[in-house]
Design a protein around this motif. Structure first.
Motif, PDB file in Angstrom:
ATOM      1  N   LEU A 227       0.608   9.241  12.914  1.00 44.05           N
ATOM      2  CA  LEU A 227       1.443   9.332  11.908  1.00 44.05           C
ATOM      3  C   LEU A 227       0.807  10.308  10.578  1.00 44.05           C
ATOM      4  O   LEU A 227       1.466  10.145   9.613  1.00 44.05           O
ATOM      5  CB  LEU A 227       2.304   8.090  11.454  1.00 44.05           C
ATOM      6  CG  LEU A 227       3.176   7.807  12.437  1.00 44.05           C
ATOM      7  CD1 LEU A 227       3.790   6.420  12.084  1.00 44.05           C
ATOM      8  CD2 LEU A 227       4.333   8.887  13.168  1.00 44.05           C
ATOM      9  N   TYR A 228      -0.500  10.446  10.707  1.00 44.57           N
ATOM     10  CA  TYR A 228      -1.101  10.674   9.382  1.00 44.57           C
ATOM     11  C   TYR A 228      -0.793  12.465   9.014  1.00 44.57           C
ATOM     12  O   TYR A 228      -0.542  12.475   7.851  1.00 44.57           O
ATOM     13  CB  TYR A 228      -2.640  11.064   9.774  1.00 44.57           C
ATOM     14  CG  TYR A 228      -3.703   9.927  10.046  1.00 44.57           C
ATOM     15  CD1 TYR A 228      -3.101   8.414   9.662  1.00 44.57           C
ATOM     16  CD2 TYR A 228      -4.828   9.968  10.606  1.00 44.57           C
ATOM     17  CE1 TYR A 228      -3.903   7.606   9.791  1.00 44.57           C
ATOM     18  CE2 TYR A 228      -5.668   8.811  10.787  1.00 44.57           C
ATOM     19  CZ  TYR A 228      -5.183   7.559  10.230  1.00 44.57           C
ATOM     20  OH  TYR A 228      -5.971   6.406  10.564  1.00 44.57           O
TER      21      TYR A 228
ATOM     22  N   TYR B 269       2.366  11.328   7.142  1.00 42.54           N
ATOM     23  CA  TYR B 269       2.073  10.631   6.138  1.00 42.54           C
ATOM     24  C   TYR B 269       1.595  11.560   4.846  1.00 42.54           C
ATOM     25  O   TYR B 269       1.938  11.486   3.707  1.00 42.54           O
ATOM     26  CB  TYR B 269       1.346   9.406   6.298  1.00 42.54           C
ATOM     27  CG  TYR B 269       1.063   8.507   4.925  1.00 42.54           C
ATOM     28  CD1 TYR B 269       1.883   7.490   5.036  1.00 42.54           C
ATOM     29  CD2 TYR B 269      -0.165   8.897   4.318  1.00 42.54           C
ATOM     30  CE1 TYR B 269       1.526   6.781   3.671  1.00 42.54           C
ATOM     31  CE2 TYR B 269      -0.480   8.000   3.402  1.00 42.54           C
ATOM     32  CZ  TYR B 269       0.556   6.806   2.922  1.00 42.54           C
ATOM     33  OH  TYR B 269       0.052   6.116   1.865  1.00 42.54           O
TER      34      TYR B 269
ATOM     35  N   TYR C  91      -4.194  -1.654   7.696  1.00 37.88           N
ATOM     36  CA  TYR C  91      -2.769  -0.824   7.826  1.00 37.88           C
ATOM     37  C   TYR C  91      -1.703  -1.557   7.128  1.00 37.88           C
ATOM     38  O   TYR C  91      -0.535  -0.895   6.878  1.00 37.88           O
ATOM     39  CB  TYR C  91      -2.511  -0.534   9.185  1.00 37.88           C
ATOM     40  CG  TYR C  91      -3.357   0.714   9.790  1.00 37.88           C
ATOM     41  CD1 TYR C  91      -3.043   2.100   9.411  1.00 37.88           C
ATOM     42  CD2 TYR C  91      -4.652   0.677  10.465  1.00 37.88           C
ATOM     43  CE1 TYR C  91      -3.989   3.209   9.995  1.00 37.88           C
ATOM     44  CE2 TYR C  91      -5.280   1.570  10.757  1.00 37.88           C
ATOM     45  CZ  TYR C  91      -5.172   2.841  10.567  1.00 37.88           C
ATOM     46  OH  TYR C  91      -5.775   4.013  10.707  1.00 37.88           O
TER      47      TYR C  91
ATOM     48  N   PHE D 290      -0.366  -0.348   4.097  1.00 35.18           N
ATOM     49  CA  PHE D 290       0.279   0.913   3.724  1.00 35.18           C
ATOM     50  C   PHE D 290       1.759   0.886   3.323  1.00 35.18           C
ATOM     51  O   PHE D 290       2.318   1.793   3.015  1.00 35.18           O
ATOM     52  CB  PHE D 290       0.121   1.780   5.113  1.00 35.18           C
ATOM     53  CG  PHE D 290      -1.164   2.763   5.174  1.00 35.18           C
ATOM     54  CD1 PHE D 290      -0.874   4.027   4.969  1.00 35.18           C
ATOM     55  CD2 PHE D 290      -2.122   2.153   5.633  1.00 35.18           C
ATOM     56  CE1 PHE D 290      -2.088   4.717   5.263  1.00 35.18           C
ATOM     57  CE2 PHE D 290      -3.233   3.014   5.705  1.00 35.18           C
ATOM     58  CZ  PHE D 290      -3.221   4.207   5.476  1.00 35.18           C
TER      59      PHE D 290
ATOM     60  N   ARG E 100       2.215   2.198   0.203  1.00 38.20           N
ATOM     61  CA  ARG E 100       2.146   3.690   0.032  1.00 38.20           C
ATOM     62  C   ARG E 100       1.094   4.111  -0.936  1.00 38.20           C
ATOM     63  O   ARG E 100       1.190   4.917  -1.840  1.00 38.20           O
ATOM     64  CB  ARG E 100       3.516   4.058  -0.368  1.00 38.20           C
ATOM     65  CG  ARG E 100       4.707   3.802   0.527  1.00 38.20           C
ATOM     66  CD  ARG E 100       6.067   4.183  -0.055  1.00 38.20           C
ATOM     67  NE  ARG E 100       7.206   3.709   0.511  1.00 38.20           N
ATOM     68  CZ  ARG E 100       8.079   4.442   1.089  1.00 38.20           C
ATOM     69  NH1 ARG E 100       8.326   5.679   0.944  1.00 38.20           N
ATOM     70  NH2 ARG E 100       9.248   3.675   1.665  1.00 38.20           N
TER      71      ARG E 100
ATOM     72  N   ALA F  24      -5.600   5.732   0.775  1.00 36.18           N
ATOM     73  CA  ALA F  24      -5.547   5.569   2.306  1.00 36.18           C
ATOM     74  C   ALA F  24      -6.579   5.964   3.119  1.00 36.18           C
ATOM     75  O   ALA F  24      -6.840   5.093   4.060  1.00 36.18           O
ATOM     76  CB  ALA F  24      -4.125   6.496   2.469  1.00 36.18           C
TER      77      ALA F  24
ATOM     78  N   ALA G 209       9.249   6.086  13.366  1.00 32.56           N
ATOM     79  CA  ALA G 209       9.367   6.608  12.075  1.00 32.56           C
ATOM     80  C   ALA G 209      10.434   7.771  11.891  1.00 32.56           C
ATOM     81  O   ALA G 209      10.736   8.102  10.652  1.00 32.56           O
ATOM     82  CB  ALA G 209       7.828   7.645  12.043  1.00 32.56           C
TER      83      ALA G 209
ATOM     84  N   VAL H  84       7.689   6.323   6.951  1.00 29.64           N
ATOM     85  CA  VAL H  84       6.325   6.569   7.900  1.00 29.64           C
ATOM     86  C   VAL H  84       5.300   5.366   7.401  1.00 29.64           C
ATOM     87  O   VAL H  84       4.787   4.801   8.305  1.00 29.64           O
ATOM     88  CB  VAL H  84       5.642   8.030   7.525  1.00 29.64           C
ATOM     89  CG1 VAL H  84       4.494   8.000   8.051  1.00 29.64           C
ATOM     90  CG2 VAL H  84       6.743   8.901   8.283  1.00 29.64           C
ATOM     91  N   PRO H  85       5.282   5.230   6.008  1.00 30.89           N
ATOM     92  CA  PRO H  85       4.192   3.833   5.760  1.00 30.89           C
ATOM     93  C   PRO H  85       4.648   2.579   6.615  1.00 30.89           C
ATOM     94  O   PRO H  85       3.711   1.961   6.974  1.00 30.89           O
ATOM     95  CB  PRO H  85       4.341   3.793   4.209  1.00 30.89           C
ATOM     96  CG  PRO H  85       4.804   5.297   3.984  1.00 30.89           C
ATOM     97  CD  PRO H  85       5.814   5.595   4.896  1.00 30.89           C
TER      98      PRO H  85
ATOM     99  N   MET I 125       3.870   2.675  10.077  1.00 33.17           N
ATOM    100  CA  MET I 125       2.220   2.504  10.267  1.00 33.17           C
ATOM    101  C   MET I 125       1.934   1.013  10.165  1.00 33.17           C
ATOM    102  O   MET I 125       0.836   0.386  10.823  1.00 33.17           O
ATOM    103  CB  MET I 125       1.686   3.429   9.101  1.00 33.17           C
ATOM    104  CG  MET I 125       1.787   4.898   9.397  1.00 33.17           C
ATOM    105  SD  MET I 125       1.210   6.068   8.160  1.00 33.17           S
ATOM    106  CE  MET I 125      -0.647   5.778   8.444  1.00 33.17           C
TER     107      MET I 125
END
Length: 389
Positions: free
Chosen positions: A232-233, A236, A283, A286, A289, A295, A351, A356-357, A360
């Motif tokens: 998911l990088y 993100y 993680y 995250f 955010r 990150a 997600a 998304v965060p 993760m």
């Protein structure tokens, strides 16, 4: 063998090292290009995550159904031949004749055969580097993976910005062709390790043993779930995703260098649980955010924890019967890749419905839970291998 110098004194290992590093760089460029292309066309985190690890999804199936071929085929023929076929598959991607959905599908088909080649390569490392040499060899190969991922993501990002994803895919095809020639010229001919047909029967024997099955799950689950977060990088960080990929590769490189070179089997055992915890815990942050630079720092620290895999591999190899070394190592490696791809697909799907965060962080929590459930299997296997299978 006590040092990396001892490992590199083995000429055929140098060939495997060169082939593996070049192959990882080429595959990284291709994966980045494909994931970027699919995300640009669809805007879907789920499809981008699937595209990123498409070739890994079917590898466990390939290891189960075809894994015995790793012991039944001559390793030089298998490795060189597969890289040639792989080059052709990547050339088809580069030609652009497939629809967007067909590109991941082709890589998934290739992943079935790739599991056999990976099994043969890992078994050959064990043959060339007996005793403690195997951990050193795996360590230096993991370091190469981290370094070449950094180079691959950097080079892939440059190619994407200059000439687009097609050039990146052609680079991957060319690299695979070069590796095929390298294996053909740099490895000596060897007879197959086994002659009997036993892919499915051998897999049943490996999975039927409680201790071996536990060691396989330790290799598959905790780090597989974390790779789900890594997939998911792009959603993100967007255009800055390359920074996170480089940080992850760099952290893994440092971890493998430190744990592989400056620890003993006993200390690797003690470090197993802390390293698996370190792999996942950052993680959770995250949820806050963090900005890209923070990150990246969290990702680098977490990726150091991938080195916990070295001790698990060492204990697993000691428990395997030699006649099933190729299939056993192949099942471990391919199952790990499939677990990573499955986790990437699941976190990508998650997600779609949550930020998304959050997805993760949930991947990190799932990894910690898996480690807690499998903690008893981080102890060494003590029963003789020949009583197991």
């Amino acid at each position: 063998m006590q040092t990396y110098r001892d490992v590199f004194a083995v000429g055929e290992f140098r060939t495997l090292f060169a082939g593996a590093t070049a192959g990882v760089a080429g595959s990284t460029v291709t994966m980045l290009a494909l994931s970027t292309l699919v995300y640009a066309h669809t805007g879907s985190p789920f499809l981008a995550a699937v595209a990123y690890l498409a070739g890994f999804l079917p590898q466990a199936l390939g290891a189960l159904v075809l894994g015995g071929l790793a012991d039944r085929l001559p390793p030089r023929l298998l490795l060189a031949g597969w890289e040639a076929v792989h080059a052709c598959a990547l050339a088809v991607l580069a030609l652009g004749v497939l629809p967007v959905w067909g590109m991941p599908a082709l890589l998934m088909a290739a992943g079935l055969a790739d599991s056999v080649a990976a099994a043969a390569r890992n078994a050959l490392v064990a043959d060339l580097l007996p005793g403690n040499g195997y951990v050193l060899g795996r360590s230096v190969l993991n370091i190469a993976v981290g370094a070449m991922q950094i180079a691959g993501f950097g080079g892939g990002a440059l190619l994407l910005s200059l000439v687009g994803p097609t050039a990146a895919m052609w680079a991957g095809a060319g690299t695979a062709a070069v590796v095929a020639v390298l294996y053909r010229l740099g490895l000596r001919a060897r007879a197959p390790r086994a002659t009997e047909r036993r892919s499915l029967a051998g897999a049943r024997l490996l999975l039927g043993d409680r201790d071996l099955r536990g060691l396989l799950l330790v290799q598959w689950a905790p780090n597989g779930l974390i790779v789900g977060a890594e997939a998911l990088y792009v959603p993100y960080a967007g255009d800055s995703a390359g920074v996170l990929f480089v940080a992850a590769a760099g952290g893994m490189l440092v971890g493998d260098a430190v744990v592989g070179r400056w620890t003993t089997p006993e200390s690797r055992l003690r470090l197993g649980v802390p390293l698996y915890v370190l792999l996942a815990a950052p993680y959770l942050l995250f949820l806050l955010r963090p900005e890209v630079w923070m990150a990246a720092a969290l990702v680098a620290v977490a990726s150091f924890g991938f080195a916990g895999h070295l001790g698990t591999q060492e204990r697993y190899l000691a428990a395997l019967p030699e006649r099933m070394r190729g299939q056993g190592l192949g099942l471990a490696g391919s199952g790990m890749l499939s677990a990573q791809a499955l986790a990437a697909s699941l976190t990508g799907a998650l997600a779609e419905g949550v930020p998304v965060p959050v997805a993760m962080a949930l991947a990190g929590l799932a990894s910690l839970t898996a480690t807690a459930c499998l903690i008893r299997h981080l102890r060494p296997v003590t029963r003789p291998a020949d009583r197991r299978v």
